[in-house]
Write a protein that holds these residues in place. Sequence first.
Motif, PDB file in Angstrom:
ATOM      1  N   TYR A 181      33.509  25.901 125.623  1.00 36.64           N
ATOM      2  CA  TYR A 181      33.104  24.680 124.938  1.00 36.64           C
ATOM      3  C   TYR A 181      31.867  25.025 124.126  1.00 36.64           C
ATOM      4  O   TYR A 181      30.958  25.675 124.634  1.00 36.64           O
TER       5      TYR A 181
ATOM      6  N   MET B 115      36.274  22.626 121.488  1.00 36.92           N
ATOM      7  CA  MET B 115      36.940  23.208 122.655  1.00 36.92           C
ATOM      8  C   MET B 115      37.717  24.421 122.170  1.00 36.92           C
ATOM      9  O   MET B 115      38.647  24.302 121.370  1.00 36.92           O
TER      10      MET B 115
ATOM     11  N   CYS C 226      40.194  27.260 123.070  1.00 35.80           N
ATOM     12  CA  CYS C 226      41.217  27.559 124.065  1.00 35.80           C
ATOM     13  C   CYS C 226      42.272  28.458 123.418  1.00 35.80           C
ATOM     14  O   CYS C 226      43.286  27.977 122.908  1.00 35.80           O
TER      15      CYS C 226
ATOM     16  N   TYR D  46      40.837  23.600 131.224  1.00 39.01           N
ATOM     17  CA  TYR D  46      39.867  23.354 130.151  1.00 39.01           C
ATOM     18  C   TYR D  46      40.120  21.999 129.484  1.00 39.01           C
ATOM     19  O   TYR D  46      39.174  21.263 129.194  1.00 39.01           O
TER      20      TYR D  46
ATOM     21  N   LYS E  21      37.389  18.754 129.880  1.00 40.46           N
ATOM     22  CA  LYS E  21      36.672  18.430 128.640  1.00 40.46           C
ATOM     23  C   LYS E  21      36.040  17.044 128.696  1.00 40.46           C
ATOM     24  O   LYS E  21      34.907  16.854 128.258  1.00 40.46           O
TER      25      LYS E  21
ATOM     26  N   LYS F 289      32.226  15.811 127.879  1.00 39.28           N
ATOM     27  CA  LYS F 289      32.014  14.889 126.755  1.00 39.28           C
ATOM     28  C   LYS F 289      31.247  13.638 127.185  1.00 39.28           C
ATOM     29  O   LYS F 289      30.528  13.049 126.385  1.00 39.28           O
TER      30      LYS F 289
ATOM     31  N   GLU G  89      34.648  16.066 116.972  1.00 42.24           N
ATOM     32  CA  GLU G  89      35.284  16.895 117.997  1.00 42.24           C
ATOM     33  C   GLU G  89      36.375  17.732 117.362  1.00 42.24           C
ATOM     34  O   GLU G  89      37.160  17.235 116.552  1.00 42.24           O
TER      35      GLU G  89
ATOM     36  N   GLN H  11      39.268  21.119 118.172  1.00 40.42           N
ATOM     37  CA  GLN H  11      39.940  22.008 119.110  1.00 40.42           C
ATOM     38  C   GLN H  11      40.444  23.209 118.333  1.00 40.42           C
ATOM     39  O   GLN H  11      40.981  23.048 117.242  1.00 40.42           O
TER      40      GLN H  11
END
Length: 176
Positions: free
Chosen positions: A104, A125, A127, A139, A143, A147, A155, A157
């Motif tokens: 993160y 994030m 991953c 994960y 999250k 958060k 945000e 990913q």
Amino acid sequence: RSLTSRLGLLCSLFRTPVWFNFSLKLFDMASGVKVNDHCKTLFSEVKMNRKDQTKKRFAVFRISDDLKEIITDENRIDGGEEELGTQEHFEQIVRDLPEDDGRYIVYDYPYQANHGNASKVIFVMWCPQNIPIKKKMLYASSKDGLKKCIEYGGEFQADCCDDLCHADIEAKLRKV
């Protein structure tokens, strides 16, 4: 009595909807991974600009080896380099992330707003595709716990460096 009937009885006593109490219970137990207090402290150092301290531009967190806690990634702590806050600096941090584990990232990201230069804290994030499904799920479910502890402007990913391009980040931050 079943768990549902007990919850219904408690909800009727306190005049709260059954679905609220039941969903709250499920949400608290989503992954069982707790957020370490040092993560909260480090985030506040990223968010705040204190006169008596050097500004931290980013923090990287990971899930501990025993899979019970979100901790600070000690190998990736903001050391106060002069080039902080540039687009290239952010891209370098992302390129240095491991390909075999999730992370993160909290980053005070500079961008060009309508009124001039600005910055907002973003949450990423990381991953990658190479990690096991079980760890990806851990994960993703952990999250939300992290958060809750932080405030951020956008945000994102990502599973590869190409997922985090400057134009996309800036466009999203302008909307927030």
